[in-house]
Design a protein around this motif. Structure first.
Motif, short mmCIF file in Angstrom:
data_model
loop_
_atom_site.label_atom_id
_atom_site.label_comp_id
_atom_site.label_asym_id
_atom_site.label_seq_id
_atom_site.Cartn_x
_atom_site.Cartn_y
_atom_site.Cartn_z
N THR A 1 -14.04 -1.16 -4.54
CA THR A 1 -13.94 0.82 -4.14
C THR A 1 -12.87 1.43 -5.12
O THR A 1 -13.05 2.70 -4.54
CB THR A 1 -13.38 1.08 -2.80
N THR B 1 -10.73 2.74 -5.33
CA THR B 1 -9.38 3.32 -4.74
C THR B 1 -7.82 1.89 -5.04
O THR B 1 -8.31 0.86 -4.84
CB THR B 1 -9.74 2.84 -3.43
N ARG C 1 0.74 -0.96 10.84
CA ARG C 1 -1.05 -1.07 11.74
C ARG C 1 -1.81 -0.36 10.39
O ARG C 1 -2.51 -0.70 10.19
CB ARG C 1 -1.24 0.14 12.68
N SER C 2 -0.82 0.56 10.13
CA SER C 2 -1.51 1.33 8.87
C SER C 2 -2.31 0.44 8.01
O SER C 2 -3.39 0.38 6.92
CB SER C 2 -1.00 2.52 7.90
N GLU D 1 -2.00 -3.14 7.21
CA GLU D 1 -3.11 -3.96 7.95
C GLU D 1 -4.37 -3.93 8.03
O GLU D 1 -5.00 -3.98 7.00
CB GLU D 1 -2.55 -4.47 9.21
N ARG D 2 -4.50 -2.17 8.36
CA ARG D 2 -6.07 -1.83 8.25
C ARG D 2 -6.42 -1.82 6.57
O ARG D 2 -7.83 -1.98 6.25
CB ARG D 2 -5.81 -0.07 8.80
N ILE D 3 -5.51 -1.17 6.08
CA ILE D 3 -6.36 -1.20 4.63
C ILE D 3 -6.49 -2.78 3.80
O ILE D 3 -6.79 -2.67 3.57
CB ILE D 3 -4.79 -0.27 3.45
N THR E 1 -7.04 -5.56 5.00
CA THR E 1 -8.06 -6.34 5.86
C THR E 1 -9.16 -5.37 5.42
O THR E 1 -9.94 -5.85 5.69
CB THR E 1 -7.62 -6.38 7.01
N GLY E 2 -8.87 -3.88 5.50
CA GLY E 2 -10.42 -3.50 6.08
C GLY E 2 -10.81 -3.33 4.68
O GLY E 2 -11.89 -2.65 4.50
N ARG E 3 -10.22 -4.20 3.82
CA ARG E 3 -10.53 -4.30 2.01
C ARG E 3 -11.32 -2.67 1.93
O ARG E 3 -11.92 -2.22 1.07
CB ARG E 3 -11.82 -4.75 1.53
N ARG E 4 -10.09 -2.24 2.07
CA ARG E 4 -10.25 -0.22 1.48
C ARG E 4 -10.07 0.35 -0.01
O ARG E 4 -10.09 1.09 -0.22
CB ARG E 4 -9.83 0.74 2.70
N ARG F 1 2.66 -10.32 2.48
CA ARG F 1 1.43 -10.63 3.09
C ARG F 1 0.11 -10.13 2.47
O ARG F 1 -0.75 -10.83 2.36
CB ARG F 1 1.09 -9.61 4.04
N GLN G 1 -1.23 -13.68 0.88
CA GLN G 1 -1.52 -14.81 1.58
C GLN G 1 -3.39 -13.91 1.59
O GLN G 1 -3.91 -14.68 1.59
CB GLN G 1 -1.18 -14.29 2.75
N ARG G 2 -3.41 -12.35 1.78
CA ARG G 2 -4.68 -11.67 1.17
C ARG G 2 -5.64 -12.38 0.02
O ARG G 2 -6.66 -11.73 0.14
CB ARG G 2 -4.23 -10.58 2.48
#
Lengths: 337, 337
Positions: B58, B60, B105-106, B108-110, B112-115, B133, B136-137
């Motif tokens: 990205t 980013t 949530r924010s 996590e979204r970033i 796992t959403g691979r933003r 976290r 692990q990811r």
DNA sequence: TTGTAAGCGTTATCAA
DNA sequence: TTGATAACGCTTACAA
């Protein structure tokens, strides 16, 4: 791992997984649960880029921050923090863009690369080319502060002119006849920075209205500048008995300058102006001041932008804050000679 | 407008435009110029989402900032600003994520959403679940500050233990036998916040080494807390003649507390510690202190992260800063009773 | 209630 | 030196 993998494991089609995820079509409770189970197991989340590509929107807001060179003020920082949190609450992310000429490329990349759905701009000039750029591109935006053509734009701002005017009237009511305005830096005011310009207007008008003498000075955004400013004021304008400031970062210096000159507040000299609450409360004695509601303003900026995004045809909205001047202990009757 | 439109107007295929843009395949000078002309005319820039989807990256960086509730410190703010600028210089954008439980949530979204391609984390705890976290990811990240398992991780940090130790030795050399450490807030230290913990370790060790008495106290990150802290210190430990602080936000309060108690610095009492340069310089008298090089550190964090991104197999690198203690005017010989 | 398939705007492989 | 085409992972008509 992608949506196809989830679909395979749940024994359904990809579209069903998508609908279960977005809720854009009813899905039977049984399959929904089966899908959710797989999603939970694999800790799956849709790829944001793919979704953005398909939907044509990124669920991301752009935020232009002032350059690092000139240290960010508390106020700016507070805006950034509250904007990020308000956006997060609406499940939006925030993409930062540094401002300043050297970083034009960054701004352009974000704007033209359609990396964001909309922008929030801070540190607005009365005539601002980033505003022009966004209008030209047709990208929705909300400003904190407003340009001179604020009529049909979206913004949140403080009515600096009214606030400074109130402070002047307050001091005039206390008998002060020689008042000074400690404004932001010469460069900012010269560059057409809204708050600086409007503070000056409010000051000039109010002083004229009351028929008293006003001397306005510019002051850098830090403590040493504040100290120097007070020193200059004492020597060049010894008749001044009170000051109104819109430069919170200079406050510690103003305080020190007055102390060093042996001037007691409010007995010998009154101080008031516009500042974030903690600056006012940290002043000794606590400062009579209008407090900038940064938290509300940041949240509102996000709210306005989201409204604009969801209803592109909505008529322009803006919010002008005129917070009350909170009476504390730094203003008093003009000293009798 | 998209790459196809450019291709059509330039009379070439889409792939040729793409290659002209990325330089991933030689393109004849003539067609390159023809394409460039069309691009300039239409002010075209490739869609970031489409590119990210295709490339799997990205361009980013994610940046996790501390929650706004506890006001951001100057130091944190400075990190944010320099990180954004350093990233922009490398044509990377920065996506902000608020931290704090309500904003999980924010994050996590970033993640796992691979933003984002990688993360920079600030305000690291010795045992930090965001670090866990990301590990692990499998998302690359660099921390400002380090966990207790810093061995094979990527980070930039300040050697708080060494810095505090140096300050203690400096004071001991001046004859002080009773020294206090003014640490960060009780909550932060209790939560295992690295700088707070390491400052304490450095203090305890140095004090023991010199065979002098040390009293360590925690202090909130603001002026009022600093003032209260000095007050408490004066009444409960009147024997203390010097303090070392790692709490720059408390400095104005510390100063005020000492002034109110009629204590002159450095004649009656010495003050030293770790602080950003402007805090040290704004202190009266200017404070002998080790300066946190936020600018360098922010830029280095970005540099390390970009290196890690471009060379996934690279061995972990980290930078531990031990800036010198700059001698100014706030420390002097122990007062003779 | 669910599945099939087209297409968002790129980049990169394979052919020419 | 260039072009056609197949992905990337998702959403959403259109069918069933």
């Amino acid at each position: 791992m992608n949506i196809g993998e989830i679909a395979r494991r749940a024994g359904v089609s990809r579209s069903t997984v998508s609908y279960a995820l977005t809720g854009n079509r009813p899905v039977s409770e049984a399959t929904r649960r089966r899908i959710q189970a797989v999603i939970d197991e694999l800790d799956y989340r849709p790829n944001a880029s793919a979704r953005a590509l398909k939907e044509g929107r990124t669920r991301t807001l752009g935020l232009v921050i002032p350059p690092a060179s000139q240290r960010l003020t508390d106020m700016q920082l507070s805006f950034v923090a509250t904007i990020v949190e308000a956006a997060a609450d609406a499940d939006f992310d925030v993409l930062l863009s540094p401002s300043g000429d050297e970083h034009d490329r960054s701004f352009e990349r974000i704007v033209t690369g359609r990396r964001v759905d909309g922008f929030i701009l801070m540190e607005i000039r009365l005539d601002d080319d980033r505003v022009a750029r966004l209008q030209q591109r047709g990208l929705p935006f909300v400003t904190i502060g407003r340009t001179s053509e604020a009529q049909d734009m979206w913004w949140v701002d403080i009515d600096y002119a009214a606030l400074v005017s109130r402070c002047v009237h307050h001091l005039a009511d206390l008998g002060h006849r020689h008042i000074s305005l400690v404004n932001r830096s010469t460069e900012l005011v010269a560059a057409g920075y809204g708050p600086g310009r409007r503070a000056l207007t409010g000051f000039t008008d109010a002083v004229a209205e009351r028929g008293i003498a006003g001397v306005d000075v510019c002051c850098g955004d830090d403590a040493p500048a504040g100290e120097a400013c007070v020193e200059r004021l004492r020597t060049q304008h010894p008749e001044v008995t009170a000051l109104v400031t819109v430069n919170e970062a200079a406050l510690p210096g103003i305080q020190r300058g007055l102390e060093r000159a042996g001037v007691r507040v409010p007995r010998d000299f009154s101080v008031t102006g516009v500042a974030a609450r903690h600056w006012a409360e940290d002043f000794r004695p606590p400062m009579t001041a209008a407090e900038v509601p940064t938290h509300d303003m940041g949240a509102q900026a996000v709210e306005l932008l989201l409204e604009r995004l969801s209803t592109p045809s909505a008529p322009p909205r803006h919010v002008l804050h005129t917070p009350p001047v909170s009476l504390r202990a730094s203003t008093g009757p003009v000293p009798t000679r």
